[in-house]
Design a protein around this motif. Structure first.
Motif, PDB file in Angstrom:
ATOM      1  N   CYS A 290       5.999   5.438 -10.552  1.00  0.00           N
ATOM      2  CA  CYS A 290       6.435   4.033 -10.403  1.00  0.00           C
ATOM      3  C   CYS A 290       7.837   3.968  -9.810  1.00  0.00           C
ATOM      4  CB  CYS A 290       6.414   3.335 -11.760  1.00  0.00           C
ATOM      5  SG  CYS A 290       4.776   2.975 -12.413  1.00  0.00           S
ATOM      6  N   ILE A 291       8.727   4.819 -10.319  1.00  0.00           N
ATOM      7  CA  ILE A 291      10.108   4.847  -9.815  1.00  0.00           C
ATOM      8  C   ILE A 291      10.137   5.268  -8.356  1.00  0.00           C
ATOM      9  CG2 ILE A 291      12.372   5.932 -10.092  1.00  0.00           C
ATOM     10  CD1 ILE A 291      11.717   6.211 -13.098  1.00  0.00           C
ATOM     11  N   ALA A 292       9.343   6.306  -8.034  1.00  0.00           N
ATOM     12  CA  ALA A 292       9.290   6.789  -6.653  1.00  0.00           C
ATOM     13  C   ALA A 292       8.717   5.725  -5.723  1.00  0.00           C
ATOM     14  CB  ALA A 292       8.449   8.060  -6.584  1.00  0.00           C
ATOM     15  N   ALA A 293       7.720   4.985  -6.201  1.00  0.00           N
ATOM     16  CA  ALA A 293       7.126   3.915  -5.394  1.00  0.00           C
ATOM     17  C   ALA A 293       8.160   2.831  -5.102  1.00  0.00           C
ATOM     18  CB  ALA A 293       5.922   3.322  -6.118  1.00  0.00           C
ATOM     19  N   PHE A 294       8.931   2.451  -6.123  1.00  0.00           N
ATOM     20  CA  PHE A 294       9.985   1.447  -5.921  1.00  0.00           C
ATOM     21  C   PHE A 294      10.991   1.940  -4.884  1.00  0.00           C
ATOM     22  CE2 PHE A 294      14.137  -0.377  -6.715  1.00  0.00           C
ATOM     23  CZ  PHE A 294      13.862  -1.734  -6.859  1.00  0.00           C
ATOM     24  N   ALA A 295      11.401   3.205  -4.998  1.00  0.00           N
ATOM     25  CA  ALA A 295      12.375   3.769  -4.065  1.00  0.00           C
ATOM     26  C   ALA A 295      11.827   3.797  -2.639  1.00  0.00           C
ATOM     27  CB  ALA A 295      12.763   5.177  -4.510  1.00  0.00           C
ATOM     28  N   ALA A 296      10.546   4.155  -2.490  1.00  0.00           N
ATOM     29  CA  ALA A 296       9.930   4.203  -1.159  1.00  0.00           C
ATOM     30  C   ALA A 296       9.864   2.800  -0.549  1.00  0.00           C
ATOM     31  CB  ALA A 296       8.534   4.811  -1.252  1.00  0.00           C
ATOM     32  N   GLY A 297       9.473   1.820  -1.360  1.00  0.00           N
ATOM     33  CA  GLY A 297       9.409   0.448  -0.872  1.00  0.00           C
ATOM     34  C   GLY A 297      10.783  -0.092  -0.511  1.00  0.00           C
ATOM     35  N   ALA A 298      11.779   0.233  -1.343  1.00  0.00           N
ATOM     36  CA  ALA A 298      13.147  -0.212  -1.067  1.00  0.00           C
ATOM     37  C   ALA A 298      13.665   0.396   0.232  1.00  0.00           C
ATOM     38  CB  ALA A 298      14.062   0.170  -2.236  1.00  0.00           C
ATOM     39  N   ALA A 299      13.344   1.670   0.468  1.00  0.00           N
ATOM     40  CA  ALA A 299      13.764   2.332   1.709  1.00  0.00           C
ATOM     41  C   ALA A 299      13.129   1.659   2.922  1.00  0.00           C
ATOM     42  CB  ALA A 299      13.385   3.813   1.661  1.00  0.00           C
ATOM     43  N   ALA A 300      11.833   1.331   2.802  1.00  0.00           N
ATOM     44  CA  ALA A 300      11.153   0.652   3.910  1.00  0.00           C
ATOM     45  C   ALA A 300      11.754  -0.731   4.148  1.00  0.00           C
ATOM     46  CB  ALA A 300       9.658   0.538   3.608  1.00  0.00           C
TER      47      ALA A 300
ATOM     48  N   PRO B  46       0.806  -1.222   0.000  1.00  0.00           N
ATOM     49  CA  PRO B  46       0.000   0.000   0.000  1.00  0.00           C
ATOM     50  C   PRO B  46       0.839   1.272   0.000  1.00  0.00           C
ATOM     51  CG  PRO B  46      -0.139  -1.111   2.131  1.00  0.00           C
ATOM     52  CD  PRO B  46       0.552  -2.046   1.197  1.00  0.00           C
ATOM     53  N   LEU B  47       2.092   1.183   0.464  1.00  0.00           N
ATOM     54  CA  LEU B  47       2.975   2.354   0.389  1.00  0.00           C
ATOM     55  C   LEU B  47       3.199   2.746  -1.067  1.00  0.00           C
ATOM     56  CD1 LEU B  47       4.922   4.421   1.666  1.00  0.00           C
ATOM     57  CD2 LEU B  47       6.700   2.658   1.604  1.00  0.00           C
ATOM     58  N   GLY B  48       3.432   1.742  -1.921  1.00  0.00           N
ATOM     59  CA  GLY B  48       3.579   2.014  -3.352  1.00  0.00           C
ATOM     60  C   GLY B  48       2.315   2.613  -3.945  1.00  0.00           C
ATOM     61  N   CYS B  49       1.152   2.105  -3.481  1.00  0.00           N
ATOM     62  CA  CYS B  49      -0.134   2.654  -3.933  1.00  0.00           C
ATOM     63  C   CYS B  49      -0.280   4.105  -3.505  1.00  0.00           C
ATOM     64  CB  CYS B  49      -1.293   1.842  -3.352  1.00  0.00           C
ATOM     65  SG  CYS B  49      -1.396   0.134  -3.922  1.00  0.00           S
ATOM     66  N   ALA B  50       0.035   4.383  -2.235  1.00  0.00           N
ATOM     67  CA  ALA B  50      -0.154   5.727  -1.688  1.00  0.00           C
ATOM     68  C   ALA B  50       0.760   6.749  -2.355  1.00  0.00           C
ATOM     69  CB  ALA B  50       0.090   5.698  -0.181  1.00  0.00           C
ATOM     70  N   VAL B  51       2.027   6.398  -2.509  1.00  0.00           N
ATOM     71  CA  VAL B  51       2.971   7.302  -3.162  1.00  0.00           C
ATOM     72  C   VAL B  51       2.531   7.611  -4.586  1.00  0.00           C
ATOM     73  CG1 VAL B  51       5.336   7.476  -4.063  1.00  0.00           C
ATOM     74  CG2 VAL B  51       4.946   6.643  -1.738  1.00  0.00           C
ATOM     75  N   THR B  52       2.102   6.587  -5.290  1.00  0.00           N
ATOM     76  CA  THR B  52       1.652   6.760  -6.676  1.00  0.00           C
ATOM     77  C   THR B  52       0.413   7.643  -6.757  1.00  0.00           C
ATOM     78  OG1 THR B  52       2.540   4.604  -7.306  1.00  0.00           O
ATOM     79  CG2 THR B  52       0.824   5.538  -8.720  1.00  0.00           C
TER      80      THR B  52
ATOM     81  N   CYS C 269      10.255  -4.123  -5.186  1.00  0.00           N
ATOM     82  CA  CYS C 269       9.386  -4.810  -6.157  1.00  0.00           C
ATOM     83  C   CYS C 269       7.936  -4.829  -5.677  1.00  0.00           C
ATOM     84  CB  CYS C 269       9.874  -6.244  -6.374  1.00  0.00           C
ATOM     85  SG  CYS C 269      11.417  -6.379  -7.283  1.00  0.00           S
ATOM     86  N   THR C 270       7.747  -5.040  -4.375  1.00  0.00           N
ATOM     87  CA  THR C 270       6.395  -5.054  -3.808  1.00  0.00           C
ATOM     88  C   THR C 270       5.711  -3.708  -3.995  1.00  0.00           C
ATOM     89  OG1 THR C 270       7.012  -6.717  -2.161  1.00  0.00           O
ATOM     90  CG2 THR C 270       5.071  -5.376  -1.688  1.00  0.00           C
ATOM     91  N   ALA C 271       6.424  -2.623  -3.691  1.00  0.00           N
ATOM     92  CA  ALA C 271       5.855  -1.281  -3.834  1.00  0.00           C
ATOM     93  C   ALA C 271       5.606  -0.940  -5.299  1.00  0.00           C
ATOM     94  CB  ALA C 271       6.787  -0.250  -3.200  1.00  0.00           C
ATOM     95  N   LEU C 272       6.483  -1.410  -6.184  1.00  0.00           N
ATOM     96  CA  LEU C 272       6.285  -1.188  -7.619  1.00  0.00           C
ATOM     97  C   LEU C 272       4.990  -1.847  -8.083  1.00  0.00           C
ATOM     98  CD1 LEU C 272       7.185  -0.291 -10.445  1.00  0.00           C
ATOM     99  CD2 LEU C 272       8.542  -2.398 -10.595  1.00  0.00           C
ATOM    100  N   ALA C 273       4.748  -3.068  -7.631  1.00  0.00           N
ATOM    101  CA  ALA C 273       3.500  -3.757  -7.971  1.00  0.00           C
ATOM    102  C   ALA C 273       2.296  -3.000  -7.419  1.00  0.00           C
ATOM    103  CB  ALA C 273       3.521  -5.186  -7.423  1.00  0.00           C
ATOM    104  N   GLY C 274       2.447  -2.442  -6.210  1.00  0.00           N
ATOM    105  CA  GLY C 274       1.382  -1.628  -5.642  1.00  0.00           C
ATOM    106  C   GLY C 274       1.097  -0.404  -6.492  1.00  0.00           C
ATOM    107  N   SER C 275       2.143   0.184  -7.031  1.00  0.00           N
ATOM    108  CA  SER C 275       1.989   1.343  -7.918  1.00  0.00           C
ATOM    109  C   SER C 275       1.225   0.969  -9.181  1.00  0.00           C
ATOM    110  CB  SER C 275       3.373   1.896  -8.287  1.00  0.00           C
ATOM    111  OG  SER C 275       3.270   2.929  -9.238  1.00  0.00           O
ATOM    112  N   ILE C 276       1.576  -0.166  -9.754  1.00  0.00           N
ATOM    113  CA  ILE C 276       0.909  -0.626 -10.982  1.00  0.00           C
ATOM    114  C   ILE C 276      -0.561  -0.920 -10.714  1.00  0.00           C
ATOM    115  CG2 ILE C 276       0.873  -2.433 -12.752  1.00  0.00           C
ATOM    116  CD1 ILE C 276       3.917  -2.744 -12.236  1.00  0.00           C
ATOM    117  N   LEU C 277      -0.846  -1.602  -9.591  1.00  0.00           N
ATOM    118  CA  LEU C 277      -2.227  -1.940  -9.265  1.00  0.00           C
ATOM    119  C   LEU C 277      -3.060  -0.685  -9.003  1.00  0.00           C
ATOM    120  CD1 LEU C 277      -4.144  -4.376  -8.748  1.00  0.00           C
ATOM    121  CD2 LEU C 277      -3.661  -4.048  -6.317  1.00  0.00           C
ATOM    122  N   ALA C 278      -2.463   0.288  -8.312  1.00  0.00           N
ATOM    123  CA  ALA C 278      -3.180   1.528  -8.030  1.00  0.00           C
ATOM    124  C   ALA C 278      -3.552   2.251  -9.317  1.00  0.00           C
ATOM    125  CB  ALA C 278      -2.321   2.432  -7.142  1.00  0.00           C
ATOM    126  N   GLN C 279      -2.642   2.221 -10.295  1.00  0.00           N
ATOM    127  CA  GLN C 279      -2.922   2.896 -11.559  1.00  0.00           C
ATOM    128  C   GLN C 279      -3.936   2.124 -12.402  1.00  0.00           C
ATOM    129  OE1 GLN C 279       0.403   5.010 -13.496  1.00  0.00           O
ATOM    130  NE2 GLN C 279       1.733   4.130 -11.933  1.00  0.00           N
TER     131      GLN C 279
END
Length: 306
Positions: free
Chosen positions: A64-74, A44-50, A206-216
């Protein structure tokens, strides 16, 4: 027939999107032997950022890139808690997952019309997404209706190829060695803790990136969208490894991707006959079935080698 084709399309779309999560969890669960529960928060972090970035008028691909970075940081925070502060693996993931809940509310709350209302769903209908902007907007009309499936497949395959490449590099081999033989990594004067942090960062990215894709795809984001995700994805990883992992010359990342699609297909078929209230119970049953299948497969393998 149209209904059947629609169901197959839905399974493939979700299979590719959640397959990206599964490939990330494969790194943490299978390679590092780290039961990472933080994915329930980083998805959901990837979803929220996106959602926040698209609502703010930022390019969806940058989101998408920002979501990946946020998930990687977490994910790195999970690793730091475990490696530096000696917190157990399960508790490290729970701490980050819990922290992400408030962080996601904060990110979404900035853009909600009434952040104090308790409504944690942010919708961004009619905003540009990766499915409506270039290059998907250039597709011919015949293929445009399948744009979600096409792009989800392309992104999943790209992530798979990048992961295959990474695991063949020196860092990737050290990462695999960290899960298999920690003493060997230490003997090479390499820090196994750093490898764990790196693996958790990649997996949650990768998890946050998938969240970004699903949110979009859904054009909305919610903090509760990742609840129970770890059960789904672990089941998909185990199914992929036990069912498809024994096929010679088939890379494990491919087996995991196929396992995700099989899991989604079985879940869909089960829910056609059961009410929606049984969804979580069905997921739990499938998870147990996947564990039993994996255990039986290992027993047969040990008997045949014996």
């Amino acid at each position: 027939m149209d209904v059947v084709l629609s169901l197959i399309q839905n399974v493939l779309e979700e299979g590719f999107i959640y397959g990206i999560v599964a490939m990330g969890v494969y790194i943490t669960y299978k390679i590092l032997d780290f039961p990472d529960l933080s994915v329930d928060g980083t998805f959901p972090l990837g979803c929220a950022v996106t959602a926040a970035m698209i609502t703010g008028g930022i390019n969806p691909w940058l989101a998408c890139i920002a979501a990946f970075a946020a998930g990687a940081a977490a994910g790195c925070v999970t690793g730091l808690l475990h490696v530096k502060l000696r917190v157990t693996d399960l508790l490290s993931g729970i701490i980050v997952m819990t922290g992400c809940w408030s962080l996601n509310l904060l990110i979404l709350g900035i853009h909600l019309p009434d952040p104090l209302s308790g409504n944690s769903l942010l919708q961004f209908y009619n905003q540009p997404t990766i499915f409506t902007s270039a290059p998907m907007s250039l597709l011919p009309e015949v293929l445009y209706q399948y744009r979600v499936l096409i792009l989800a497949a392309v992104l999943a395959i790209v992530v798979k190829l990048l992961m295959d490449w990474f695991l063949r590099t020196k860092k990737g081999m050290l990462l695999r060695a960290t899960g298999d033989n920690k003493d060997f990594v230490t003997s090479l004067a390499k820090d196994q803790g750093s490898m764990k942090i790196l693996g958790l960062g990649i997996g949650n990215g990768c998890t946050a990136l998938a969240g970004s894709i699903l949110a979009q795809q859904a054009e909305s984001a919610s903090v509760s969208i990742g609840t129970g995700l770890v059960v789904q994805v672990l089941a998909a990883v185990i199914i992929g490894s036990s069912v498809f992992g024994r096929i010679k010359k088939l890379r494990t990342t491919t087996a995991v991707l196929l396992g995700t699609m099989l899991y989604k297909a079985v879940l869909l078929v089960a829910m056609l006959w059961l009410p929606s209230t049984f969804l979580k119970l069905t997921m739990a049953v499938l998870f147990v079935a996947a564990l039993m299948t994996d255990r039986l497969g290992k027993k047969k393998g040990s008997v045949s080698h014996g």
